[in-house]
Design a protein around this motif. Structure first.
Motif, mmCIF file in Angstrom:
data_model
loop_
_atom_site.group_PDB
_atom_site.id
_atom_site.type_symbol
_atom_site.label_atom_id
_atom_site.label_comp_id
_atom_site.label_asym_id
_atom_site.label_seq_id
_atom_site.Cartn_x
_atom_site.Cartn_y
_atom_site.Cartn_z
ATOM 1 N N MET A 1 0.843 -1.194 0.000
ATOM 2 C CA MET A 1 0.000 0.000 0.000
ATOM 3 C C MET A 1 0.879 1.245 0.000
ATOM 4 O O MET A 1 1.945 1.245 0.585
ATOM 5 C CB MET A 1 -0.905 0.011 1.233
ATOM 6 C CG MET A 1 -2.065 -0.930 1.104
ATOM 7 S SD MET A 1 -3.502 -0.745 2.202
ATOM 8 C CE MET A 1 -3.051 0.219 3.548
ATOM 9 N N ASP A 5 -3.233 5.174 -0.257
ATOM 10 C CA ASP A 5 -4.046 4.035 0.190
ATOM 11 C C ASP A 5 -4.272 4.079 1.702
ATOM 12 O O ASP A 5 -5.351 3.735 2.183
ATOM 13 C CB ASP A 5 -3.386 2.710 -0.189
ATOM 14 C CG ASP A 5 -3.349 2.469 -1.688
ATOM 15 O OD1 ASP A 5 -4.210 3.014 -2.401
ATOM 16 O OD2 ASP A 5 -2.443 1.734 -2.142
ATOM 17 N N TYR A 6 -3.246 4.487 2.460
ATOM 18 C CA TYR A 6 -3.400 4.592 3.914
ATOM 19 C C TYR A 6 -4.381 5.690 4.293
ATOM 20 O O TYR A 6 -5.175 5.528 5.222
ATOM 21 C CB TYR A 6 -2.044 4.825 4.590
ATOM 22 C CG TYR A 6 -1.192 3.575 4.653
ATOM 23 C CD1 TYR A 6 -1.613 2.452 5.346
ATOM 24 C CD2 TYR A 6 0.029 3.518 4.000
ATOM 25 C CE1 TYR A 6 -0.848 1.295 5.395
ATOM 26 C CE2 TYR A 6 0.811 2.375 4.039
ATOM 27 C CZ TYR A 6 0.367 1.270 4.734
ATOM 28 O OH TYR A 6 1.125 0.133 4.771
ATOM 29 N N GLN A 8 -6.846 6.647 2.370
ATOM 30 C CA GLN A 8 -8.136 6.081 1.970
ATOM 31 C C GLN A 8 -8.656 5.111 3.026
ATOM 32 O O GLN A 8 -9.821 5.157 3.407
ATOM 33 C CB GLN A 8 -8.010 5.360 0.620
ATOM 34 C CG GLN A 8 -9.278 4.655 0.168
ATOM 35 C CD GLN A 8 -10.400 5.606 -0.169
ATOM 36 O OE1 GLN A 8 -10.265 6.398 -1.076
ATOM 37 N NE2 GLN A 8 -11.503 5.527 0.557
ATOM 38 N N GLN A 9 -7.784 4.247 3.511
ATOM 39 C CA GLN A 9 -8.183 3.266 4.523
ATOM 40 C C GLN A 9 -8.644 3.967 5.806
ATOM 41 O O GLN A 9 -9.682 3.618 6.371
ATOM 42 C CB GLN A 9 -7.015 2.330 4.822
ATOM 43 C CG GLN A 9 -7.339 1.228 5.792
ATOM 44 C CD GLN A 9 -6.136 0.324 6.041
ATOM 45 O OE1 GLN A 9 -4.980 0.728 5.905
ATOM 46 N NE2 GLN A 9 -6.407 -0.915 6.397
ATOM 47 N N ALA A 10 -7.904 4.966 6.244
ATOM 48 C CA ALA A 10 -8.272 5.709 7.455
ATOM 49 C C ALA A 10 -9.602 6.445 7.255
ATOM 50 O O ALA A 10 -10.438 6.493 8.163
ATOM 51 C CB ALA A 10 -7.172 6.695 7.824
ATOM 52 N N THR A 12 -12.090 5.617 5.162
ATOM 53 C CA THR A 12 -13.167 4.632 5.130
ATOM 54 C C THR A 12 -13.499 4.141 6.540
ATOM 55 O O THR A 12 -14.673 4.029 6.909
ATOM 56 C CB THR A 12 -12.799 3.450 4.218
ATOM 57 O OG1 THR A 12 -12.504 3.949 2.912
ATOM 58 C CG2 THR A 12 -13.913 2.430 4.132
ATOM 59 N N GLU A 13 -12.477 3.845 7.335
ATOM 60 C CA GLU A 13 -12.702 3.410 8.720
ATOM 61 C C GLU A 13 -13.402 4.504 9.523
ATOM 62 O O GLU A 13 -14.281 4.219 10.343
ATOM 63 C CB GLU A 13 -11.372 3.029 9.373
ATOM 64 C CG GLU A 13 -10.792 1.738 8.848
ATOM 65 C CD GLU A 13 -9.379 1.453 9.348
ATOM 66 O OE1 GLU A 13 -8.844 2.241 10.163
ATOM 67 O OE2 GLU A 13 -8.800 0.441 8.898
ATOM 68 N N ASN A 16 -17.064 4.527 8.609
ATOM 69 C CA ASN A 16 -17.748 3.378 9.200
ATOM 70 C C ASN A 16 -17.990 3.571 10.693
ATOM 71 O O ASN A 16 -18.989 3.108 11.227
ATOM 72 C CB ASN A 16 -16.965 2.094 8.947
ATOM 73 C CG ASN A 16 -16.965 1.702 7.482
ATOM 74 O OD1 ASN A 16 -17.825 2.129 6.717
ATOM 75 N ND2 ASN A 16 -15.996 0.905 7.077
ATOM 76 N N GLU A 26 -17.001 0.502 -0.854
ATOM 77 C CA GLU A 26 -15.646 0.960 -1.155
ATOM 78 C C GLU A 26 -15.654 2.007 -2.271
ATOM 79 O O GLU A 26 -14.947 3.009 -2.201
ATOM 80 C CB GLU A 26 -14.787 -0.239 -1.556
ATOM 81 C CG GLU A 26 -13.313 0.060 -1.656
ATOM 82 C CD GLU A 26 -12.509 -1.191 -1.955
ATOM 83 O OE1 GLU A 26 -11.720 -1.152 -2.917
ATOM 84 O OE2 GLU A 26 -12.666 -2.187 -1.232
ATOM 85 N N ARG A 30 -14.667 6.217 -2.028
ATOM 86 C CA ARG A 30 -13.397 6.444 -2.732
ATOM 87 C C ARG A 30 -12.998 7.911 -2.739
ATOM 88 O O ARG A 30 -13.807 8.785 -3.017
ATOM 89 C CB ARG A 30 -13.510 5.931 -4.165
ATOM 90 C CG ARG A 30 -12.342 6.222 -5.048
ATOM 91 C CD ARG A 30 -11.286 5.169 -5.166
ATOM 92 N NE ARG A 30 -11.778 3.821 -5.173
ATOM 93 C CZ ARG A 30 -11.250 2.872 -4.392
ATOM 94 N NH1 ARG A 30 -10.256 3.131 -3.583
ATOM 95 N NH2 ARG A 30 -11.723 1.650 -4.436
ATOM 96 N N HIS A 74 -5.734 13.118 9.698
ATOM 97 C CA HIS A 74 -4.696 12.175 9.282
ATOM 98 C C HIS A 74 -3.390 12.952 9.259
ATOM 99 O O HIS A 74 -3.381 14.140 8.898
ATOM 100 C CB HIS A 74 -5.022 11.609 7.899
ATOM 101 C CG HIS A 74 -4.138 10.478 7.502
ATOM 102 N ND1 HIS A 74 -2.888 10.674 6.962
ATOM 103 C CD2 HIS A 74 -4.319 9.136 7.575
ATOM 104 C CE1 HIS A 74 -2.336 9.501 6.715
ATOM 105 N NE2 HIS A 74 -3.181 8.543 7.079
#
Length: 180
Positions: A1, A5-6, A8-10, A12-13, A16, A26, A30, A74
């Motif tokens: 990654m 990507d990191y 994006q992951q943070a 999305t989390e 949620n 997903e 985006r 972030h």
């Protein structure tokens, strides 16, 4: 990654956690990279997730966007702005670009390879020009597109078999031989 990507992951989390009853897919969550120079004023990353969640939550998209923007953070994000009815624009810190450049330099072409959940076996067939008939642009285009598409599929990790048909046998070729 990579660092995008990191982020994006943070993101999305965070969504949620913030909206557990309406977790976006997903694709919906985006973050899109703004590569168009005309859109650089709208941040480095952008998303329409607040418009999607606003409808699902029966709330104003701008209100949802404000909630997301004020609670998400972030280490690589400098600021978050809201535009129009609820577009979220994310501006990255200068060190994010330095980190991305380093990742790109170190990983080279692997930087662009997606993480495949499953490799597929692909048989790609494309045809050659008919040697007994008139040539046109489509003959060259078909071969080029088939070859490029197979190379792209191989690059991302699929198993590809190319089948390039050459019309060099049969009645038409015999007729061509008699003419020459």
């Amino acid at each position: 990654m990579n660092s995008i990507d990191y982020i994006q992951q943070a993101f999305t989390e965070h969504l949620n956690t913030l909206f557990p009853e309406h977790q976006p897919s997903e694709d919906q969550a985006r973050l899109h990279i703004n590569v168009d120079e005309a859109k650089q004023a709208f941040g480095n990353l952008s998303t329409t997730i607040a418009l999607i969640l606003g409808k699902a939550l029966k709330r104003s998209p701008r209100e949802v966007a404000t909630e997301i923007a004020t609670t998400f953070s972030h280490p690589l994000v400098e600021k978050i702005e809201i535009a129009g009815p609820g577009f979220i624009n994310i501006f990255l810190k200068p060190q994010a670009f330095t980190l991305l450049a380093r990742e790109l330099f170190e990983r080279k072409e692997a930087f662009f390879k997606p993480k495949l959940e499953k490799k597929h076996n692909v048989s790609l067939e494309f045809v050659s020009a008919n040697p007994t008939g008139p040539l046109h642009f489509g003959h060259g285009r078909g071969g080029i597109i088939g070859d490029v598409l197979s190379n792209v599929l191989k690059f991302v990790g699929h198993n590809v078999t190319k089948e390039f048909y050459i019309n060099d046998a049969g009645n038409q070729i015999q007729k061509l031989g008699r003419v020459i």
